[in-house]
Structure formats: C-alpha cells, structure tokens
Design a protein around this motif. Structure first.
Motif, PDB file in Angstrom:
ATOM      1  N   ASP A 147      -6.836   6.735   1.825  1.00  0.00           N
ATOM      2  CA  ASP A 147      -5.947   5.162   2.391  1.00  0.00           C
ATOM      3  C   ASP A 147      -6.905   4.513   3.692  1.00  0.00           C
ATOM      4  N   GLN A 155       0.475  -1.276  -0.012  1.00  0.00           N
ATOM      5  CA  GLN A 155       0.017  -0.403   0.178  1.00  0.00           C
ATOM      6  C   GLN A 155       1.187   1.615  -0.172  1.00  0.00           C
ATOM      7  N   TRP A 215       3.398  -1.352   3.703  1.00  0.00           N
ATOM      8  CA  TRP A 215       3.418   0.461   3.275  1.00  0.00           C
ATOM      9  C   TRP A 215       4.699   1.385   3.477  1.00  0.00           C
ATOM     10  N   ILE A 257      -2.197  -1.436  -3.439  1.00  0.00           N
ATOM     11  CA  ILE A 257      -3.258  -0.628  -3.255  1.00  0.00           C
ATOM     12  C   ILE A 257      -2.377   1.032  -3.245  1.00  0.00           C
TER      13      ILE A 257
END
Length: 791
Positions: free
Chosen positions: A296, A229, A368, A257
């Motif tokens: 997000d 992400q 992330w 993502i």
C-alpha cells in the motif's frame, strides 16, 4: 486443481447469477442473524433488543463503531447481520452458572473450542481459582474485592500491575478505570487500540494534530470518490454498506484496494429496500485493485507522483494550511516504477486508472482499517494517505476527509476518556486539578510491553476490563506463558473465554452487565455513553433484565476494586460515582477536552459531536500549526523464495475473538476455520493442490524460535501471487511479539512470512499447543471440525 473457486475469474466483476446470490451482502445475512437471535433469546427478548438496537432512546450495538444516522432518519431495524449476532450472543438465555464451573475443570474447559466456550452463556456469579485449584468456585463480591485489593497493596511498585481495556467498555467505566489506575500510581493502561488502530492514532496525531476521523456520516453520503483500503466492510462493519449505497445513489465512485476481492466490496443487497430484496442489489466498487500484502505505501506514493505530474493539486490549501509540501513533491517525483509494480503486484496502467479517479474527484473520503495499520510501515502508510488528502485539499470540506473505520464499538471513546499508556500531559494536568493528586507522568506499558513485562517478572498483576487478551494478543504461546506466570489475573467479563483458562496463581472472573442489560443503581436507572468512529457521543440504555442478581455493572466493579485498594486515599468518592453515573459525567466535563456540558449534551437524541479542528475550521494542532506532509521511504517486506506473506483476518461468523459460528459464506467456507487462502499458481509452485492440509511455519529475524500452526486446509482464492490469508486467532501464534509497527508498536498481524509443509510432516517440531496451558489441554485443530470449501 480441486474445488476451484470460480470467484478467481471475476476480473471484470461480472458475477454469474449463482455466485452473485452467494456474494451479495445483505438479505440472507440479516435473515440468518435474526434466526440466531430467536434460537438464543426467544421471540420476546429478540423483539425487545433488536428494535431498540442503535435507536436514539435504545442501546448502542456492542459490535463495530459505525456511526448512526440522525435520529429522524433511522430505520425501524437499524442494525446489521453481525450486530444482531452480537446482541444474540450477549442477550442469550444460556447461563454459565456455578454448576457449570463445578462440572468442568479448567483443564477440561481448555479442551473445548472458542466457539463452544462462547456458547455456554452469560456468567452469573463472581468466580475464583485459588492457588493450586483445578476448578473455579463461587466467591462473594466483598471477598473478591478484598482479595484483589490485598494483592495490589502487596506489590512492590504500582507499575507491577497492568490494567487492560477492551473496546466494549463505556465512557463512564473507562473514565473511572483510568482514574483508579492513576490514583493507584501507574500509567500501565494497555488497550485493544494498541493491537488495531494505534498506527492510525500516531500517524494522524503527527499529521493533523488529532488521532480521529475528520469526517461525518454526511460526508460519506456526499463524497465524489470513496477509497476503501485494507478493509472488508461486508464482514467487519456491515452497516457501512448502507452508507456506501446512498453515496452511490448520490453519484459517488468507489475505489477498493484490498488483497482479497471481498463480496461486500462487490455487491450489496440492502435487506430494507425492494431493490435489495427482490432485485440485483447495488454494485459498489467501480474499480478494485487486488494489491499484494504490504504494497500500500508504494501504491499511495505512485498516486502522489501522478497527481503531481498532472498538477491535480489544491495549491491554495497546500500553501496556506500545510508544511513540507516541496520535500514530498521531490520525493514522489523520484519514485521507481519498477519497484512500485513489484511491491503492489499491479500494472502501471491499473495504478494510473485508479489515480485518474482521484484526479477527477473534488471531494474524496479515504477509509481504511486493519489492512493498513498492522504492518511494520503502517504509520508511514497512513501518513501517505494524509499526504494525498492534503495535496488535493480533502480536509475540512463536505464530502471529503480521513476516515479510519474503528472495529469495536467504543474503542475510540475509551481513548478519549484517558485509556492510554501515554496520555498527554494536558490530560494529566486536568486529572490533577480535578481530583487533587498528582498522577504518574512517565509513560506506562502498552499491550506488547505489558506481555514482555509479565514474561520478565516485572508485572505480577493483570486486570482486564472486557476482551479475550490471550487470544487477541500476538505470539500466543509467549502471551499465555506470561499470563500463567503472574500472581493474579482478574477478568471483568460477560461470558467464558480462553483468557479465563490461562490464569495466574490466583484468578478471578467478575461478571458484568452488557450493553443489552438494564443498569439500576442506588439513585435509580442509569445510562452509559459511547463514542463512534466519527466522534459522535451518545447515550446507551439496555432493555433486558440482567442474567443474575449477582452480576454488577462495570462501574460498580471498578469502584468496588478501587475502594478495596485505595480506601479514602485522595478523598475520591467512588461510591457517589457508582450510585449515580451523572457524578462521573460531571467529572468528565471538567477533565476531558470537548466534553463541557457533557451531561446535558449526551442526553439529547443522537447525542453530540466532539470538536475536531481539522474538520471544523481547517486548523491543525500540530507543533507547526499546519498539516504536516511526511516523506517516507518505500519499504516492503522481503519474502524469500518458497515463502508467502500472510495476513490474518476475520471470518464472516466472527467479531474479534468471539466466534459466532463456522460459516464464512461470502468466501465459500463452511464447517471450520483452519484454512489458508492462496493463489492457484502459488499452490502449484509450492507443490500442493487445492484442498491439501498443511502446517504453517514462520521464523522471525529477531529471534531463533520457529513458530507454527498446524493442519490448515489450502483454499484457492482470488488474491495476488505471493500473498496468503487465514483467520485469527488461529494464526496469532505465528506473530512474533517483537515484530511491531515502527512508532506505534502495533503487532504486525498483516505481515507474517510463512512457509508450508505437508500436515504432520514436522509434528515433533510443532505441537501447536500453548506450552503453559493446563495439563491435558490441546488448543489445536482437534477442537474444531474440518472446514469445507464450497466451490
């Protein structure tokens, strides 16, 4: 529309063969990187360095902080494309010697691009710019140290100095650096973490009690689901693709993502496997969500709501190991789906499909990077990732956990060694016990606050241990003005960069050894140590002869400054630490938690792993002694009509502010960097065509000043409506200094509200130069070629 990007049609991920060749991450890139190594270093030096890169008895890559496999499982070529580029940049045969600085005035150097500056080679001698001078001139080391020491001793207060650190510094250098700053009397220790993963550090510290990843590389290999992400592994940490490929072969699913559908998230052609070289490679992402910039937090809470609805929860873990679950459940049950859809740009069906992947997984790794950390609501967003991990018990078991992916090789190690403006009191207690003086206890300045303090006359001295502060920092014109207005700037550097040209009244450049260089001190050859993303600490030994006999190690430079400034204050033996780095590591073992027996452990092949209570024992050193669920309101940046929300990012030919070249082949950009990526419908709605040139403007509510960056080419790209993307540092002038993440004070590089006008239509309002740059310098588009978009 012109030059239409066919990747916009990849909704189903079925790439055409021609485009797959462009997009597949791996084979072509490594070949190109090796070619650059040969161009800059020659055959012998290339072999010397690349075959020792990331090896147990070799040296650590100066690029990203991706973990190395166990020593017995490393390949002969244990490096990636961008790692090879970084080594070529540092190991280059080119030299920026005194004749180079005599040839160009500071104003003339400022007229050149960042790419050109970096290509001039390694700095060979300490250099000084004296008050009123137009050029840097050589200076002897002892005189340089005396000059710095006198300046520091002349300050009215230690807090009038700030000591910046980049992620390149070794653990030994970082430890000595923080010791010097605190012995001098200040906690002003800003570092590059303040601009990247500071939001992660704060969120994880409050949620699990430690601001680091709770996984090992083995966990990535054995996860059932990996969520990527807000990151682009193919460019920012390419070796991660090998780990993802192994995970896929072990049966993992991958959910990506990200606003942009990046090539490295789609397909990987491993250059060290027959399938990668001769075959079609490995398709990585099982599902990609092209989320709107800043959507997000809403998405993660929607995931939580669905997991609660399905009762896809680990109730034993929640009951025994966490606090705040009931409040979180009540919050996510009440989410507004219309608000979620608007914030994310995704349909409820897409979100549900992704949540089903979490529902089915018994071991999930959450990864992330900057795409999450550089927003106003960044800390809340990362805490929401923690909430999902807690809800399903994805902490402290194989194949599961939290993995912030660090983007610079030792940025995490620097923090472990005490480079932090708000160090824990327990760390300061240990410093006091070991060295016999009372370090300052009040918090110091972080990066943003250091810039403000320089701007406001509260800081008069800046010392940078690596990095390119002016280009990395936000609000470039303000930062440059702040730097140019102080008494002295000192940069410990390997190569020329923009920050050397925005200097205080007196400025020094002190050339240091790099990771690729041999380090020999009075006691003999030395090694240094670093820490990677997964808390593994290991040794690094450079193989190359230094670029000049006048270049010194980071440790030697810092201890030289300390001696000239502090003398024998507190009885600290700086010379002993300089002569033999084992003396530094013995101090580290008594000061830094988890580093007991440091000298022995770090000498082992592959080093050692620092303790991590959540990972090791499912215990949490929070105030409650449990993992903390957090409840956060969904806050989304409001974008007025006719505006877009811009995120900054790297090109593929770049590492932080170091520009390797003008090719971003995965995105189809060649020959330039001033591009703005937009959705085709946004381009049309704003009255432009693909290929038009525009100026970018932003006005922030916190002040009345309009910021601008000129002459960017519009590139149609596959990203959500309302979102835009462009490279930094070209767009850093648009980021307001006061626009920062709540709690972490991290600049909001990923949340810039912009408007676009035809290029040149408002030239009188937007000169696009740094107002305090030396006379005649123009740091705008004129210094770089026009970019081409290859359709």
């Amino acid at each position: 529309m012109r030059n239409r990007d066919r990747r916009a049609d990849y909704d189903e991920g079925d790439l055409e063969v021609e485009d797959r060749k462009k997009a597949a991450a791996g084979v072509t890139g490594v070949a190109m990187a090796v070619k650059r190594s040969l161009e800059q270093m020659g055959l012998v030096r290339s072999v010397e360095t690349l075959l020792e890169l990331n090896q147990a008895e070799g040296f650590d890559c100066p690029s990203c902080a991706w973990p190395d496999p166990d020593p017995g499982h490393r390949k002969i070529a244990e490096f990636c494309e961008n790692g090879a580029k970084a080594v070529a940049e540092e190991g280059t045969k080119r030299r920026a010697d005194p004749s180079f600085f005599a040839r160009y005035s500071i104003a003339e150097l400022a007229e050149h691009s960042e790419l050109w500056l970096g290509k001039q080679g390694r700095i060979t001698h300490p250099m000084v710019k004296r008050p009123g001078a137009t050029h840097y001139t050589p200076i002897e080391w002892d005189e340089a140290f005396t000059l710095i020491g006198e300046q520091l001793k002349s300050l009215d207060s230690p807090d009038q100095a700030t000591f910046y650190t980049s992620g390149r510094a070794s653990n030994e250098a970082a430890f000595v650096y923080q010791l010097f700053a605190r012995a001098f009397g200040t906690n002003n220790l800003p570092d590059c973490s303040n601009m990247c993963h500071e939001s992660t550090s704060i969120a994880l510290q409050e949620s699990i009690g430690i601001g680091k990843a709770s996984v090992t590389l083995d966990d990535v290999h054995h996860a059932e689901l990996i969520i990527l992400q807000g990151q682009n592994p193919g460019t920012n940490h390419p070796r991660m693709l090998t780990a993802l490929e192994e995970a896929k072969q072990n049966g993992a699913k991958i959910l990506t993502i990200n606003p942009l559908r990046e090539a490295g998230l789609v397909n990987f052609r491993n250059p060290q496997t027959p399938r990668g070289v001769l075959g079609r490679g490995t398709d990585l992402s099982d599902l990609h969500l092209s989320i709107k910039v800043n959507g997000d937090l809403a998405l993660l809470q929607a995931f939580g709501s669905l997991l609660v609805e399905w009762d896809a929860l680990d109730h034993d873990f929640v009951q025994s190991r966490t606090r705040g679950f009931d409040e979180w459940v009540e919050h996510v049950r009440d989410i507004d789906w219309d608000e979620v859809v608007a914030a994310t740009g995704l349909s409820r069906q897409q979100i549900t499909e992704a949540a089903q992947m979490l529902r089915r997984s018994k071991a999930t790794v959450f990864c992330w990077a900057m795409g999450l950390t550089q927003h106003r609501n960044a800390v809340a967003t990362i805490k929401e990732i923690c909430n999902l991990a807690f809800a399903q018990g994805n902490i402290g078991k194989r194949g599961a956990g939290l993995m912030p992916v660090r983007g610079h090789s030792n940025v995490q190690g620097d923090r472990t060694m005490g480079i932090w403006e708000r160090a824990p009191q327990s760390f300061l207690d240990a410093v006091e016990k070991e060295f016999g003086f009372g370090p300052p206890r009040e918090n110091g300045y972080d990066t943003v606050d250091s810039i403000k303090a320089m701007r406001d006359g509260k800081v008069r001295f800046f010392l940078g241990l690596g990095g390119n502060f002016v280009q990395a920092a936000p609000d470039t014109a303000v930062t440059a003005g702040a730097m140019a207005g102080i008494d002295m700037t000192v940069h410990i550097s390997t190569k020329p960069n923009r920050s050397h040209l925005v200097c205080g009244r007196t400025a020094l450049i002190l050339p240091s050894l790099g990771r690729t260089d041999k380090d020999v001190q009075a006691s003999g050859p030395q090694f240094v140590s670093v820490e990677d993303t997964t808390c593994a600490v290991h040794a690094s030994r450079g193989p190359l002869k230094p670029p000049s006999e006048h270049v010194r190690s980071e440790v030697a430079i810092i201890t030289g400054i300390a001696e000239a400034t502090l003398g024998d204050r507190y009885g600290i033996d700086w010379k002993a630490m300089r002569d033999d780095y084992a003396n530094i590591r013995s101090r580290i073992s008594r000061v830094v938690p988890g580093c007991e027996g440091y000298e022995v452990n770090v000498r082992r092949p592959g080093g050692f792993i620092l303790p991590h209570p959540p990972r090791d024992t499912r215990s949490f050193e929070t105030d409650s002694g449990k993992a903390e669920f957090a409840v956060s309101p969904v806050e989304v940046v409001q974008v007025p009509p006719g505006h877009l929300l811009l995120q900054t990012m790297r090109s593929h030919d770049q590492f932080n502010t170091t520009i390797y070249g003008l090719s971003d082949r995965y995105r189809g950009i060649e020959g330039g960097r001033r591009v703005v990526f937009m959705h085709r419908d946004d381009i049309a709605a704003l009255g432009f065509d693909d290929g038009d040139f525009v100026d970018l403007f932003t006005r922030w509510d916190g002040d009345d000043r309009e910021r601008c960056a000129t002459r960017f080419r519009i590139v149609e790209y596959d990203l959500p409506r309302g979102s835009a993307a462009a490279y930094y540092p070209e767009t850093n002038p648009l980021v307001p200094l006061d626009s920062t993440a709540l709690k972490s004070n991290c600049p909001t590089y990923k949340s810039i509200v912009i408007s676009l006008t035809p290029a040149g239509s408002r030239d009188d309002e937007c000169p696009d130069v740094l107002g305090t740059a030396p006379a005649g310098s123009d740091w705008s588009h004129k210094t770089t070629p026009e970019p081409k978009h290859l359709s």
